[in-house]
Motif scaffolding. Structure first.
Motif, PDB file in Angstrom:
ATOM      1  N   LYS A  99       3.055  -4.848   8.023  1.00  0.00           N
ATOM      2  CA  LYS A  99       4.289  -4.785   7.233  1.00  0.00           C
ATOM      3  C   LYS A  99       4.005  -4.853   5.730  1.00  0.00           C
ATOM      4  N   ASP A 100       3.000  -4.104   5.296  1.00  0.00           N
ATOM      5  CA  ASP A 100       2.655  -4.113   3.873  1.00  0.00           C
ATOM      6  C   ASP A 100       2.470  -2.701   3.321  1.00  0.00           C
ATOM      7  N   PHE A 101       3.201  -1.713   3.875  1.00  0.00           N
ATOM      8  CA  PHE A 101       3.122  -0.335   3.400  1.00  0.00           C
ATOM      9  C   PHE A 101       4.432   0.094   2.748  1.00  0.00           C
ATOM     10  N   LEU A 102       4.302   0.966   1.766  1.00  0.00           N
ATOM     11  CA  LEU A 102       5.420   1.752   1.267  1.00  0.00           C
ATOM     12  C   LEU A 102       5.084   3.199   1.637  1.00  0.00           C
ATOM     13  N   ILE A 103       5.665   3.671   2.725  1.00  0.00           N
ATOM     14  CA  ILE A 103       5.376   5.019   3.228  1.00  0.00           C
ATOM     15  C   ILE A 103       6.378   5.987   2.610  1.00  0.00           C
TER      16      ILE A 103
ATOM     17  N   GLU B 219       3.301  14.610   0.487  1.00  0.00           N
ATOM     18  CA  GLU B 219       2.165  14.994   1.324  1.00  0.00           C
ATOM     19  C   GLU B 219       0.901  14.359   0.764  1.00  0.00           C
ATOM     20  N   GLU B 220       0.247  13.551   1.561  1.00  0.00           N
ATOM     21  CA  GLU B 220      -0.939  12.829   1.109  1.00  0.00           C
ATOM     22  C   GLU B 220      -2.134  13.766   1.075  1.00  0.00           C
ATOM     23  N   ALA B 221      -2.549  14.136  -0.145  1.00  0.00           N
ATOM     24  CA  ALA B 221      -3.689  15.029  -0.341  1.00  0.00           C
ATOM     25  C   ALA B 221      -4.227  14.809  -1.746  1.00  0.00           C
ATOM     26  N   GLU B 222      -5.506  15.067  -1.952  1.00  0.00           N
ATOM     27  CA  GLU B 222      -6.141  14.838  -3.245  1.00  0.00           C
ATOM     28  C   GLU B 222      -5.463  15.632  -4.351  1.00  0.00           C
ATOM     29  N   GLU B 223      -5.157  16.895  -4.069  1.00  0.00           N
ATOM     30  CA  GLU B 223      -4.548  17.742  -5.096  1.00  0.00           C
ATOM     31  C   GLU B 223      -3.096  17.367  -5.383  1.00  0.00           C
ATOM     32  N   GLU B 224      -2.482  16.560  -4.512  1.00  0.00           N
ATOM     33  CA  GLU B 224      -1.095  16.136  -4.713  1.00  0.00           C
ATOM     34  C   GLU B 224      -0.992  14.766  -5.380  1.00  0.00           C
ATOM     35  N   LEU B 225      -2.120  14.212  -5.806  1.00  0.00           N
ATOM     36  CA  LEU B 225      -2.127  12.867  -6.372  1.00  0.00           C
ATOM     37  C   LEU B 225      -1.226  12.717  -7.599  1.00  0.00           C
ATOM     38  N   PRO B 226      -1.201  13.671  -8.551  1.00  0.00           N
ATOM     39  CA  PRO B 226      -0.304  13.501  -9.702  1.00  0.00           C
ATOM     40  C   PRO B 226       1.165  13.373  -9.290  1.00  0.00           C
ATOM     41  N   LYS B 227       1.575  14.105  -8.256  1.00  0.00           N
ATOM     42  CA  LYS B 227       2.963  14.012  -7.805  1.00  0.00           C
ATOM     43  C   LYS B 227       3.251  12.670  -7.140  1.00  0.00           C
ATOM     44  N   LYS B 228       2.206  12.020  -6.664  1.00  0.00           N
ATOM     45  CA  LYS B 228       2.402  10.730  -6.007  1.00  0.00           C
ATOM     46  C   LYS B 228       2.986   9.707  -6.966  1.00  0.00           C
ATOM     47  N   ALA B 229       2.652   9.829  -8.251  1.00  0.00           N
ATOM     48  CA  ALA B 229       3.220   8.911  -9.248  1.00  0.00           C
ATOM     49  C   ALA B 229       4.737   9.057  -9.305  1.00  0.00           C
ATOM     50  N   LYS B 230       5.225  10.292  -9.266  1.00  0.00           N
ATOM     51  CA  LYS B 230       6.671  10.503  -9.246  1.00  0.00           C
ATOM     52  C   LYS B 230       7.308   9.794  -8.056  1.00  0.00           C
TER      53      LYS B 230
ATOM     54  N   PHE C 210       0.855  -1.175   0.000  1.00  0.00           N
ATOM     55  CA  PHE C 210       0.000   0.000   0.000  1.00  0.00           C
ATOM     56  C   PHE C 210       0.897   1.233   0.000  1.00  0.00           C
ATOM     57  N   VAL C 211       0.593   2.178  -0.877  1.00  0.00           N
ATOM     58  CA  VAL C 211       1.438   3.362  -1.042  1.00  0.00           C
ATOM     59  C   VAL C 211       0.726   4.564  -0.445  1.00  0.00           C
ATOM     60  N   ILE C 212       1.410   5.239   0.470  1.00  0.00           N
ATOM     61  CA  ILE C 212       0.816   6.396   1.134  1.00  0.00           C
ATOM     62  C   ILE C 212       1.915   7.393   1.495  1.00  0.00           C
ATOM     63  N   GLY C 213       1.551   8.670   1.519  1.00  0.00           N
ATOM     64  CA  GLY C 213       2.483   9.712   1.919  1.00  0.00           C
ATOM     65  C   GLY C 213       2.327  10.053   3.389  1.00  0.00           C
ATOM     66  N   ARG C 214       2.690  11.271   3.726  1.00  0.00           N
ATOM     67  CA  ARG C 214       2.610  11.744   5.099  1.00  0.00           C
ATOM     68  C   ARG C 214       1.568  12.849   5.227  1.00  0.00           C
ATOM     69  N   SER C 215       1.117  13.039   6.446  1.00  0.00           N
ATOM     70  CA  SER C 215       0.146  14.096   6.727  1.00  0.00           C
ATOM     71  C   SER C 215       0.779  15.468   6.562  1.00  0.00           C
TER      72      SER C 215
END
Length: 348
Positions: free
Chosen positions: A187-191, A196-207, A163-168
């Motif tokens: 033990k199944d996360f890629l943090i 920054e985990e936010a809807e508007e930051e989703l495109p950057k999450k791919a990077k 599971f891929v997630i950013g930070r608050s």
């Protein structure tokens, strides 16, 4: 007979005159000494002034001679020659050209991967998730996604799922602490600490996902999956195995579509004016599930700082692929809304 007058001096008069003469002699000696010293000092000072004038004249002549021999200004070439840097500059330029070529081809590996088995993995599957999606994650762990020892055994077969997630935005708050606690258990996360985990930051999450995954694991393919779809994991593995020899693969449910230019409408694109008069997106893989070969994941990792993102992650990745020699593989089994029997994914 007249008698000439005679002058007689008394002892007192002789003493007085003798004393006066002695006093005159004694007072004249210091004056003579001072006069002699003043004359000597004047000669010494005059000599020094003359010598200094000669030295200044000689120095001025030398400076004038040197200035006439030197160029009026130094060029960059002159400076490089003086400091012996011309050859070094040439080697730096050659190294920069080689590095640029390697980067453009996507072959540069910046960090050693953590694949411990010694062989390359088949795939790294990143499931995008958010802070409020714990129930979805638990559903996935109970269906298509293995957990615990089964997850480790799957990795031994060459497939990593995280599971891929950013930070608050408020680093270290309860949202971050809850994810850390969940990860200690499963033990199944890629943090991704830098995202920054936010809807508007989703495109950057791919990077961040592709850059982090390609540094952490050495795999043939890197798969992005949304957390609102189910996957037939065996079918996905079979599909990837069949494409393993294609190192230029960009795989997904390919589509295009209208660019929404009206702010406030769903799927609004702030950069709509860049897509021409027809306002149509270029060909790209749908964001629910798409796959990149290792070469393209490395390319994103190397060039992430300069890659332009659009309103959505799938169009952003599609724009990056346009400038590369990518093989577009349109596979309808990856169109998750289709009702085909052999489909790889479906809406959850």
């Amino acid at each position: 007979m007249d008698v000439l007058p005679t002058t007689s001096y008394s002892k007192t008069d002789r003493k007085s005159r003798s004393s006066s003469k002695s006093s005159l002699n004694s007072s004249s000696k210091p004056s003579l000494f001072l006069a002699f010293f003043s004359c000597f000092a004047w000669i010494y000072i005059a000599g020094r002034l003359w010598q200094d004038a000669e030295n200044r004249k000689l120095l001025a002549n030398l400076l004038e001679k040197n200035s006439n021999q030197r160029p009026k200004y130094l060029t960059v070439e002159d400076k490089l020659t003086v400091f012996g840097c011309r050859d070094l500059q040439r080697r730096i330029v050659e190294a920069e050209m080689e590095l640029t070529l390697v980067k453009s081809q996507g072959y540069l590996q910046l960090q050693q991967s953590e694949s411990t088995s010694g062989k390359r993995l088949l795939a790294v599957i990143g499931v995008y998730t958010g802070f409020g999606s714990r129930l979805r994650r638990n559903v996935f762990r109970g269906s298509w996604m293995p957990r615990g020892d089964a997850l480790k055994k799957l990795e031994e077969r060459g497939v990593v799922i995280r599971f891929v997630i950013g930070r608050s935005a408020n680093r270290g708050d309860s949202l971050d602490r809850n994810i850390d606690e969940e990860n200690r258990t499963t033990k199944d996360f890629l943090i991704i600490d830098g995202h920054e985990e936010a809807e508007e930051e989703l495109p950057k999450k791919a990077k961040f996902f592709f850059s982090t995954a390609v540094q952490k694991w050495d795999a043939d393919f890197y798969v992005k999956v949304d957390d609102n779809i189910d996957i037939d994991l065996d079918a996905l593995v079979e599909l990837l195995e069949s494409r393993r020899s294609q190192d230029n693969a960009y795989i997904g449910c390919m589509k295009s579509g209208e660019v929404v230019a009206e702010e406030g409408r769903p799927w609004y694109e702030p950069d709509w004016w860049k897509f021409g008069d027809e306002k149509s997106y270029f060909r790209h893989a749908s964001g629910s599930l798409f796959i990149l070969s290792k070469k393209f994941a490395q390319y994103i990792n190397i060039n992430s700082a300069s890659l332009k993102t659009y309103a959505y992650d799938d169009t952003s990745v599609g724009s990056w692929m346009m400038g590369l020699q990518a093989t577009y593989i349109d596979d309808s089994r990856l169109c998750c809304s289709n009702a085909r029997q052999d489909k790889v994914c479906s809406s959850a």
